[in-house]
Structure formats: C-alpha cells, structure tokens
Scaffold this active site. Structure first.
Site, PDB file in Angstrom:
ATOM      1  N   HIS A 147      -1.127  -1.150  -4.295  1.00  0.00           N
ATOM      2  CA  HIS A 147      -2.512  -0.737  -3.688  1.00  0.00           C
ATOM      3  C   HIS A 147      -2.576   0.737  -3.445  1.00  0.00           C
ATOM      4  CE1 HIS A 147      -6.070  -1.952  -1.458  1.00  0.00           C
ATOM      5  NE2 HIS A 147      -5.653  -0.874  -0.474  1.00  0.00           N
ATOM      6  N   GLY A 163      -9.065   3.942   7.068  1.00  0.00           N
ATOM      7  CA  GLY A 163      -8.820   5.128   7.354  1.00  0.00           C
ATOM      8  C   GLY A 163      -7.281   5.454   7.503  1.00  0.00           C
ATOM      9  N   MET A 189     -12.111   4.779  -0.777  1.00  0.00           N
ATOM     10  CA  MET A 189     -12.624   4.929   0.582  1.00  0.00           C
ATOM     11  C   MET A 189     -13.387   6.374   0.531  1.00  0.00           C
ATOM     12  SD  MET A 189      -9.833   3.214   2.981  1.00  0.00           S
ATOM     13  CE  MET A 189      -8.525   3.423   1.514  1.00  0.00           C
ATOM     14  N   GLY A 207      -3.071   3.781   8.100  1.00  0.00           N
ATOM     15  CA  GLY A 207      -2.112   2.558   7.995  1.00  0.00           C
ATOM     16  C   GLY A 207      -1.862   2.301   9.476  1.00  0.00           C
ATOM     17  N   GLY A 208      -1.050   1.210   9.544  1.00  0.00           N
ATOM     18  CA  GLY A 208      -0.377   0.957  11.013  1.00  0.00           C
ATOM     19  C   GLY A 208      -1.366   0.579  11.870  1.00  0.00           C
ATOM     20  N   ASP A 260      -6.737  -6.603   3.853  1.00  0.00           N
ATOM     21  CA  ASP A 260      -6.228  -5.281   3.963  1.00  0.00           C
ATOM     22  C   ASP A 260      -6.306  -4.544   5.346  1.00  0.00           C
ATOM     23  OD1 ASP A 260      -5.150  -2.756   3.500  1.00  0.00           O
ATOM     24  OD2 ASP A 260      -6.863  -1.817   2.261  1.00  0.00           O
ATOM     25  N   GLY A 261      -4.952  -4.346   5.978  1.00  0.00           N
ATOM     26  CA  GLY A 261      -4.810  -4.090   7.288  1.00  0.00           C
ATOM     27  C   GLY A 261      -4.437  -4.804   8.271  1.00  0.00           C
ATOM     28  N   MET A 313     -11.667  -6.080   4.770  1.00  0.00           N
ATOM     29  CA  MET A 313     -10.910  -5.020   5.584  1.00  0.00           C
ATOM     30  C   MET A 313     -10.733  -5.823   6.912  1.00  0.00           C
ATOM     31  SD  MET A 313     -10.355  -2.314   3.934  1.00  0.00           S
ATOM     32  CE  MET A 313      -9.410  -1.760   5.218  1.00  0.00           C
ATOM     33  N   ASP A 316      -4.758   3.927  -1.965  1.00  0.00           N
ATOM     34  CA  ASP A 316      -5.843   4.268  -0.966  1.00  0.00           C
ATOM     35  C   ASP A 316      -6.340   5.501  -1.176  1.00  0.00           C
ATOM     36  OD1 ASP A 316      -6.103   1.817   0.687  1.00  0.00           O
ATOM     37  OD2 ASP A 316      -4.016   2.060   1.195  1.00  0.00           O
ATOM     38  N   SER A 348       0.964  -1.133  -0.151  1.00  0.00           N
ATOM     39  CA  SER A 348       0.060  -0.012  -0.068  1.00  0.00           C
ATOM     40  C   SER A 348       0.676   1.231  -0.057  1.00  0.00           C
ATOM     41  CB  SER A 348      -0.999  -0.005   1.058  1.00  0.00           C
ATOM     42  OG  SER A 348      -1.600   1.378   1.385  1.00  0.00           O
ATOM     43  N   MET A 369      -8.945   8.311   0.102  1.00  0.00           N
ATOM     44  CA  MET A 369      -9.734   8.580   1.346  1.00  0.00           C
ATOM     45  C   MET A 369     -10.234  10.102   1.206  1.00  0.00           C
ATOM     46  SD  MET A 369      -7.410   7.134   4.444  1.00  0.00           S
ATOM     47  CE  MET A 369      -6.700   5.602   4.341  1.00  0.00           C
ATOM     48  N   HIS A 406      -8.183   1.626  -4.169  1.00  0.00           N
ATOM     49  CA  HIS A 406      -9.386   1.334  -3.040  1.00  0.00           C
ATOM     50  C   HIS A 406      -9.975   2.379  -2.614  1.00  0.00           C
ATOM     51  CE1 HIS A 406      -9.702   0.011   1.640  1.00  0.00           C
ATOM     52  NE2 HIS A 406     -10.919   0.055   0.922  1.00  0.00           N
ATOM     53  N   GLY A 454       0.967  -2.288   4.255  1.00  0.00           N
ATOM     54  CA  GLY A 454       1.501  -0.950   4.277  1.00  0.00           C
ATOM     55  C   GLY A 454       2.549  -0.779   4.924  1.00  0.00           C
ATOM     56  N   SER A 455       2.230  -0.555   6.407  1.00  0.00           N
ATOM     57  CA  SER A 455       3.575  -0.050   7.259  1.00  0.00           C
ATOM     58  C   SER A 455       4.428  -1.263   7.400  1.00  0.00           C
ATOM     59  CB  SER A 455       2.978   0.484   8.486  1.00  0.00           C
ATOM     60  OG  SER A 455       2.215  -0.777   9.177  1.00  0.00           O
TER      61      SER A 455
HETATM   62  C1  DX5 Z   1      -6.307   1.409   5.613  1.00  0.00           C
HETATM   63  C2  DX5 Z   1      -5.997   1.315   4.100  1.00  0.00           C
HETATM   64  C3  DX5 Z   1      -4.952   0.164   4.260  1.00  0.00           C
HETATM   65  C4  DX5 Z   1      -3.629   0.764   4.647  1.00  0.00           C
HETATM   66  C5  DX5 Z   1      -2.950  -0.398   4.993  1.00  0.00           C
HETATM   67  O1  DX5 Z   1      -7.729   2.187   5.636  1.00  0.00           O
HETATM   68  O2  DX5 Z   1      -7.147   0.750   3.369  1.00  0.00           O
HETATM   69  O3  DX5 Z   1      -4.642  -0.200   2.768  1.00  0.00           O
HETATM   70  O4  DX5 Z   1      -2.821   1.207   3.894  1.00  0.00           O
HETATM   71  O5  DX5 Z   1      -1.875  -0.330   6.109  1.00  0.00           O
HETATM   72  P1  DX5 Z   1      -1.146  -1.179   7.128  1.00  0.00           P
HETATM   73  O6  DX5 Z   1      -0.630  -2.380   6.245  1.00  0.00           O
HETATM   74  O7  DX5 Z   1      -0.216  -0.573   7.539  1.00  0.00           O
HETATM   75  O8  DX5 Z   1      -2.310  -1.682   7.942  1.00  0.00           O
HETATM   76 ZN    ZN Z   2      -6.705  -0.170   1.338  1.00  0.00          ZN
END
Ligand code: DX5
Ligand code: ZN
Length: 214
Positions: free
Chosen positions: A32, A141, A67, A143-144, A174-175, A136, A34, A7, A36, A65, A196-197
C-alpha cells in the site's frame, strides 16, 4: 483469507529494497502506497520518485492511495509510473464518476475511499464501477493512529450491499489495523487489510503476515 497490503509509510526508507524482498518472502498480497499532499490531509508523504524505485524493486501489486486535492490531475501519472491499483477519496472531487472512469481507462484497478465521517450513501452510485472500496478506519494523514470502532458499521453495510446486489468489489480497511482489530474487520466483511505501524514493528514479517492473515 483476507488480502494483506502493508503500508510502506511505516517502512524503513533507508532499506526499501531489502524490505520489499522481505515482504515478498513473507507472502503479502501487495504493498500500500500512501500519497499525501499537505492539502487534502495535514501531512506530506511520498510520490513519483519513490514509486519508481518501488516499482523497479518488486513485482508485488502496488496499491496507490491518493490523499491529495485534484486527484484527476495525477491519476495518469501514477498509472504510468507503475501503480496497479489507484484509490481516490470521494471527498476530494465533485466528479467521482468521471474520475473512476479515468482510472479504469488507465487499465489499473479503481478504488473509491470514504473517510470516517463520510457515509456509505455517498458512494452508492459508483459501487458497480469500482474494483474496491476503501473504508478509512482512522482519519487519513498519519500512521499509528487508533482504530475508530464505529467505522465497522460501514464495512458491514457495504458487505450486505455487495451480497444483495451480487457485486464483486473488495472491501479494504486502512488505519489502526493490528492483531485485535483485524478480527472485527474481517468478521464485518473486509476482504483487504492495510497495516502500517503494526506490521513494520515486527522484525520478522512472516510473523506479522501470519498474525494478520490468520
Ligand atoms: C493513513 C494511511 C494509512 C497508514 C496506516 O492516512 O492511509 O495507510 O499508513 O497506518 P497504520 O496501520 O499505522 O494505522
Ligand atoms: Zn492508506
């Protein structure tokens, strides 16, 4: 082998071009992206100008994605600007069937997303239409965040439905995906993982890819 989509939300935005080269070299399956809007989720991230830049810099598939509220108003725009796959939240529209038809009409892959509080039953009527279902594993909303264990049941449930009904859709998670949680999601039937993180905390992306893809 699970397909891996890092991500970009956790990437270094000052070095996106080099990051994308490094991701290609580290043999990820796609990126990916994101989006928002500060309405559907309590955060604002990236949109069309960054998508244009990413599209110019990589041939990797881009998994967008959304959101956002009113996703129907933006599907065409994201497809026109280079998305290869677009996923939309069932919670964001009263017309998920029409919205998926609209995504498919743009000749990109169509995904439907469910939040941790949304049951699999809410997407049963569209499972035959989609290319992927995104489960999800955190509330969207940020990462991390920490992986929510009870979302695993939904991954298993979808995996059973898929087998019983002879369907082909991918199951994406994802997440909170890391070197621990990846095992449980793959065991439950996930075929695509977003990270992501955890991924971008690595200096060497090859190590991150190997760890998550096994
Ligand atoms: C969260 C996003 C994810 C996010 C995941 O709302 O949809 O794609 O980047 O991040 P990690 O892997 O750090 O949970
Ligand atoms: Zn995502």
């Amino acid at each position: 082998m699970v397909k891996l989509y890092p991500s970009l939300l956790s990437a270094d935005f000052l070095n996106l071009q080099q990051t994308l080269v490094n991701l290609e070299n580290a043999r990820v399956d796609g990126v990916h992206f994101d989006v928002m809007d500060g309405q559907f989720v309590p955060n604002i991230s990236i949109g069309i100008p960054i998508l244009d830049a990413v599209r110019k810099a990589t041939s990797l598939p881009i998994d967008v994605h959304l959101m956002i509220e009113k996703p129907e108003d933006y599907v065409k725009m994201f497809a026109d600007h280079g998305a290869d796959m677009i996923s939309v939240h069932v919670e964001a529209t009263p017309h998920i069937h029409r919205l998926i038809e609209r995504i498919k009409a743009e000749n990109v892959k169509a995904g439907v997303v469910i939040n941790p509080g949304t049951p699999v039953s809410s997407i049963l009527p569209v499972l035959k239409m989609v290319d992927y279902v995104l489960v999800m594993t955190v509330n969207p909303g940020f990462g991390g965040q920490t992986f929510i264990d009870n979302c695993l049941e939904k991954v298993s449930h979808l995996s059973h439905i898929k087998a019983e009904s002879n369907l082909e859709f991918d199951i994406e998670v994802d997440g909170g995906i890391n070197d621990q949680t990846i095992h449980s999601v793959v065991e439950a039937g996930a075929t695509m993982a977003v990270a992501g993180s955890y991924y971008f905390n690595h200096d060497d992306f090859n190590v991150a890819t190997q760890t998550l893809k096994g």
